[in-house]
Scaffold this active site. Structure first.
Site, PDB file in Angstrom:
ATOM      1  N   LYS A  88      17.892 -21.724 -56.887  1.00  0.00           N
ATOM      2  CA  LYS A  88      18.642 -23.261 -57.188  1.00  0.00           C
ATOM      3  C   LYS A  88      19.940 -22.794 -57.852  1.00  0.00           C
ATOM      4  CE  LYS A  88      15.634 -26.750 -56.753  1.00  0.00           C
ATOM      5  NZ  LYS A  88      16.064 -27.564 -55.890  1.00  0.00           N
ATOM      6  N   SER A 118      10.644 -18.611 -53.978  1.00  0.00           N
ATOM      7  CA  SER A 118      11.811 -19.383 -54.298  1.00  0.00           C
ATOM      8  C   SER A 118      12.036 -19.288 -55.793  1.00  0.00           C
ATOM      9  CB  SER A 118      11.561 -20.986 -53.587  1.00  0.00           C
ATOM     10  OG  SER A 118      10.314 -21.391 -54.345  1.00  0.00           O
TER      11      SER A 118
END
Lengths: 325, 325
Positions: free
Chosen positions: B51, B308
């Protein structure tokens, strides 16, 4: 003899075979330590420790005909895995002499990587050197020592080349580079690389309390041994004494050693989990422990800590996580 | 609109700010999966997840005068940390709207990274969008959406640029790239990057069972929602439905979705610990879970899986380790 030319040559042989691990940093760890903490996570190296560098360096430097007969190593675990994997990728056999009380994961992994494992009784006083030499003679295997071997030191030194370059990219060109230290192969190799490529940075060995043979040897100016062969959770870096080749290099180039408790190693493992998202084993976490919890022993605005390996059993890792509660 | 030019421009802005994470591989995971498994560990990115890429991309693309007034985000946690840290490094304020049931670690970290945190009741049905828009208007903050935002998608796409280059270095130019999928920003960005730089590779979204809105939407050819707002341990990728911007990109470029159980996510976290020495959170491990445990849904000699994120509480991580017993 290992010098910067040997390290540069090793780096060339390791290219596209060893991983160039990143240099990590966390604002949380910086705050905890009161200075920038740059972490070189060699747990992300092939086989989970920096040992693959030295293993690949040594195997790739052998005459192909000699290498084809196979290699032999004695190791508490990480050197074993490094040699086994480097041998498998060279397509040659490997025999590994390991203490029978080595962590189950390390024994299993070494076998799974294709090596033949021969165990010995570390506590009972059997000599791995004697066993290794006999096997070497018997089967024509080339013995690759874990640290007192010029090509191994050269391979470990490539870690130092990367640290010099990556730290400079982050604006750090001065300060201590804390290195988890057993026999001193990584510490000596890093020290030589820094001497050539980051002359204002200085390697410092970090060891477990009670097994700080290198720290005491540096103070005494001569090689001293540990009282006991085992007894720390930092099994990967418990060795009897500094190496005959590695000690003079450390004596010439390294700053004072630091000794940390097993509990500090566990706490550093937990911080590495929480803030860096990496898995460190106890012996691989002592340098980070020094960076975080021995801040008064360090000077300057930044420090580099090598996390040298991550081969830890889940139960041991859970103990480290429990220090966060 | 996000296209390859926007991703390339984002990569330029991210240079020396975001980390270039390595591409990892383990012979043990390859054996488990029956094919090569290349893992992109974005848990090693700043703030512990991919992110940060999108956050930095979006903030760095803002007009400096607009940026100076501050930014606002609504997020289940990882986007929040990415925005908070990117804002802090730009020296501008950030306000984060987070669900009150987000993991304690994520709430605490977001605050520690310098953001003001405003919580809302996710289960009770409060709309984070409404709260975000009101705050944005009131304080002159720029809202940066977690996935349906062109500059965010462009930033996440830089992950795909790196995968294309690093996989080719390892000899892999064809196959599926499995991506942990919430709103689809990472999946869409990676898909666009692969289209341009690795046209024989294909992105595929991976989601938790019961929250496979993207998988079902791709089959239906229209945007479908999940039945429930929460109920998976994979909190980081539980979103109501694919985004209006991300879905058409996925529809054009992605292969079929895969849904994995929470338990498979835990098992994949354990394998990532054991074999790669990285810390994955449940939602960050679903792509690896698909690579390891849904091998029949995948074709070819090699697969890439993005891990992720790694922002997981120690208690949750211990549950994952327990699957190894």
């Amino acid at each position: 003899m290992t010098d910067i030319a040997a390290i540069t040559a090793a780096a060339e042989r390791l290219k596209s075979h060893a991983r160039r691990t990143p240099l990590l940093e966390s604002p949380f760890l910086n705050e905890l330590a009161g200075r920038r903490v740059l972490v070189k996570p060699e747990c992300l190296q092939h086989t989970g420790s920096f040992k693959f560098r030295g293993a690949w360096s040594a195997l790739s430097a052998l005459d192909p005909e000699v290498r084809a007969k196979g290699v032999l190593a004695y190791s508490s675990g990480n050197h074993a895995q490094g040699i086994a994997y480097a041998a498998a990728r060279h397509g040659v056999p490997s025999v590994i002499v390991m203490p029978e009380d080595a962590p189950a994961l390390k024994l299993a992994n070494t076998r799974a990587l294709g090596a033949e494992v021969v165990t010995y009784d570390r506590v009972g006083g059997e000599s791995r050197e004697a066993i290794g030499q006999a096997l070497s003679k018997e089967r024509g295997l080339t013995l690759i020592k874990p640290y007192d071997e010029p090509m191994v030191i050269a391979g470990q030194g490539t870690t130092g080349l990367e640290i010099a370059e990556q730290a400079a990219e982050l604006g750090v060109t001065t300060g201590d580079v804390l290195v988890c230290c057993g026999g001193g192969g990584l510490t000596a190799g890093v020290a030589l690389a820094l001497e050539a490529h980051a002359p204002q940075m200085r390697a410092r060995p970090v060891e477990p309390v009670g097994f700080d043979d290198t720290k005491r040897s540096l103070i005494a100016g001569e090689i001293l041994s540990n009282d006991r062969p085992s007894g720390s959770i930092c099994d990967a870096i418990v060795t009897p004494a500094p190496g005959l080749l590695t000690f003079p290099i450390q004596q010439r180039l390294c700053g004072p050693g630091i000794a940390v408790t097993d509990n500090d190693a566990l706490r550093a493992m937990a911080q590495a989990f929480l803030r860096l998202k990496i898995v460190a084993e106890p012996g691989g976490a002592v340098a980070l422990a020094a960076a975080l919890y021995h801040t008064d022993d360090i000077q300057g605005d930044a420090v580099v800590a090598v996390v040298s390996g991550g081969n830890v059993d889940p139960a041991q890792f859970s103990k480290a996580l429990a220090t966060l509660e």
